[in-house]
Scaffold this active site. Structure first.
Site, PDB file in Angstrom:
ATOM      1  N   HIS A 150       1.404  15.229  13.135  1.00 53.45           N
ATOM      2  CA  HIS A 150       0.648  14.723  13.845  1.00 53.45           C
ATOM      3  C   HIS A 150      -0.397  15.759  14.383  1.00 53.45           C
ATOM      4  CE1 HIS A 150      -1.008  12.567  17.214  1.00 53.45           C
ATOM      5  NE2 HIS A 150      -1.211  13.559  18.007  1.00 53.45           N
ATOM      6  N   GLY A 172     -20.802  -9.216 -10.670  1.00 48.44           N
ATOM      7  CA  GLY A 172     -19.340  -8.758 -10.438  1.00 48.44           C
ATOM      8  C   GLY A 172     -19.223  -8.104  -9.188  1.00 48.44           C
TER       9      GLY A 172
END
Ligand code: FAD
Ligand code: NAI
Length: 468
Positions: free
Chosen positions: A446, A180
């Site tokens: 920012h 998987g």
């Protein structure tokens, strides 16, 4: 003993349902067959896997990025017993937290296997075989899931294992084959690959994390390849056999079944999904019906075919996620108390805690195409952000899908640093039906990773990202 509500199973679905029911003034009992409360999530799922992901990430950074940051370390070594001990401590503290919450909310806890005698009577069988019975007005079944076995592969829990055993390995394997390439494969595979294991994944479909947006799988594959992982897509494992300290795995190509791949590894982990768990519940005694996939069948109110019996979490349809189970727990408790709650299933986020992390909410591009929906897409790569350069986390992208006409955000798919936390902004935006331009016009601090979300929304709105 008579209760308004009895919850069977104490995972994130069950214990949250019990707390909400108690908050609403209902006399509540919870039954758990294991020694500790918290279910798969706290004991052998979300929490221990994240503890090991964090530990292995520290090791990986110490080995690979510290020197560039100007930090020198000599004789770096993995102390696996200590790593597992710390993980166990995290689990134990978290489980004790649930004990405290049960006491605080005056919820009666019964330890033992809960099974229906009839729709209003539950038998609890303790580990020592002793039994007791309680009466209840309503029942919430929250018995969760277990790993899905693979025909032809006998899980011996020693060399052929599931995620449960992988969380307790006492050594760093040299090699591991994972059957998987879904979320457990990617997360547990990352843990071991970072610690030095050569990990090989064998996946039936053509990409990893195949249920997520295709861009995510492609980017994640690139990132995991850097850890030295190898992948066989469109391959079907036909056998895995343990012999001494090794496992021999045989897989055949789906395109050309004559072509087989023979792999040998120290361990083979089976991670092909999880199945609903209802063993020993005595559903037949209450007449509760299951669907064709063995899940407890529920209606839009999460009520079973038997009035007064509800089911939530992994044992019913839908995503097998802790936060989905929690939402359903609250939903059912409030429904029982006569309220009219609502769950927006489209906006349940999905996260893979690799590095970079993958996080998504809403529709994938493939789903929009299948719906013939007119949409526009905007992307922004993390490498264009100052924050990402400062932390050396340059891999990944934010992809925003918006309605072509109205600009409403339809899906957000992020692979990158802190994607798991960043996706919350997308959930809020979509819950309030924001347009991509709404987000693009909001100030994002920012320097932060969240600027990538603003920039991707700018790109989706009018192809006007500022920093690329
Ligand atoms: P469970 O947590 O499975 O709890 C069910 C409980 O019921 C168990 O304690 C069980 O012992 C008990 N029980 C069963 N039958 C009976 C009975 N008859 N009587 C009494 N008790 C009974 N999801 C996320 O959202 N984020 C993640 O990061 C994440 N990581 C995961 C990592 C791994 C390795 C695994 C395996 C799963 C992970 N999941 C994650 C999925 C998550 O653990 C499940 O979705 C979640 O635990 C489901 O909650 P639940 O309450 O439905 O059931
Ligand atoms: P999964 O559904 O994520 O992935 C299973 C993968 O195995 C799929 O890609 C599938 O195509 C593949 N597969 C199926 N049969 C196969 C076969 N015979 N041979 C090869 N490949 C095969 O399931 P997984 O990884 O086992 O996890 C189970 C559940 O646990 C998930 O559905 C998820 O909901 C939950 N989980 C959530 C996490 C999170 O939220 N971060 C972390 C870990 C688990």
């Amino acid at each position: 003993m008579a209760y308004d509500v009895t919850v069977i199973g104490s995972g994130p679905g069950g214990y949250v349902a019990a707390i909400r029911a108690a908050q609403l003034g209902l006399k509540t009992a919870i039954i758990e067959k294991y020694d500790t409360l918290g279910g798969t999530c706290l004991n052998v799922g979300c929490i221990p896997s994240k503890a090991l992901l964090d530990s292995s990430e520290h090791y990986h950074n110490a080995a690979h990025t510290f020197a560039t940051h100007g930090i020198k370390l000599d004789k770096l070594k993995v102390d696996m017993p200590q790593m597992i001990k710390r993980k166990d401590e995290v689990v134990s503290q978290t489980c004790q937290g649930i004990d405290f919450l049960m006491k605080k909310n005056k919820i009666d806890v019964f330890k033992g296997l809960g099974s229906f005698i009839n729709k209003n009577k539950i038998k609890i069988t303790a580990k020592d075989g002793s039994t007791q019975e309680i009466e209840t007005q309503k029942v919430i079944i929250a018995t969760g899931s277990k790993p899905t076995p693979l025909p032809g592969v006998a899980i011996d829990k020693k060399r052929i294992i599931t995620s449960t055993e992988a969380l307790n390995l006492k050594e760093v394997p040299k090699t591991m084959v994972i059957i998987g390439a879904g979320v457990i494969a990617c997360e547990m595979g990352s843990v071991f690959a970072r610690l030095g294991t050569k990990v090989t994944m064998v996946e039936f479909l053509d990409s990893m994390i195949p249920s997520m947006d295709k861009t995510m799988g492609k980017e994640l594959q690139r990132a995991l390849k850097k850890l030295g992982m190898e992948f066989y897509f469109e391959h079907k494992v036909t056998s895995a056999a343990a012999k001494g300290n090794a496992v021999a795995v045989v897989a055949e190509s789906r395109k050309d079944p004559a072509k087989t791949v023979n792999l040998t590894a120290d361990y083979c982990m089976v991670a092909i999904g999880r199945s609903p768990y209802t063993e020993g519940l005595g559903l037949e005694n209450a007449g509760v019906a299951k669907d064709e996939r063995g899940r407890i069948q529920v209606d839009g109110h999460l009520q079973t075919n038997v009035p007064g019996i509800y089911a939530i979490g992994d044992v019913v349809k839908g995503a097998m996620l802790a936060h989905k189970a929690e939402e359903e727990g609250v939903f059912v408790a409030e429904t029982i108390a006569g309220q009219k709650p609502h769950i927006n299933y489209l906006l349940i986020p999905n996260v893979v805690y690799t590095w970079p992390e993958v996080a998504a909410v809403g529709y994938t591009e493939e789903e929009l195409k299948a719906q013939n929906k007119a949409y526009k897409a905007g992307s922004f790569p993390f490498k264009a952000l100052g924050r990402a350069r400062a932390s050396m986390d340059l891999d990944g992208v934010v992809k925003v899908l918006a309605d072509k006409v109205t600009d409403e955000i339809l899906g957000v798919h992020i692979i990158g640093p802190r994607a798991a936390d960043m996706i919350a902004e997308a959930v809020v935006a979509m819950e309030y039906r924001a347009s991509a331009e709404d987000i693009a016009r909001m100030s994002h601090a920012h320097p932060t990773f969240t600027e990538a979300m603003k920039e991707a929304c700018l790109a989706a709105t009018a192809n006007r990202a500022l920093h690329i």
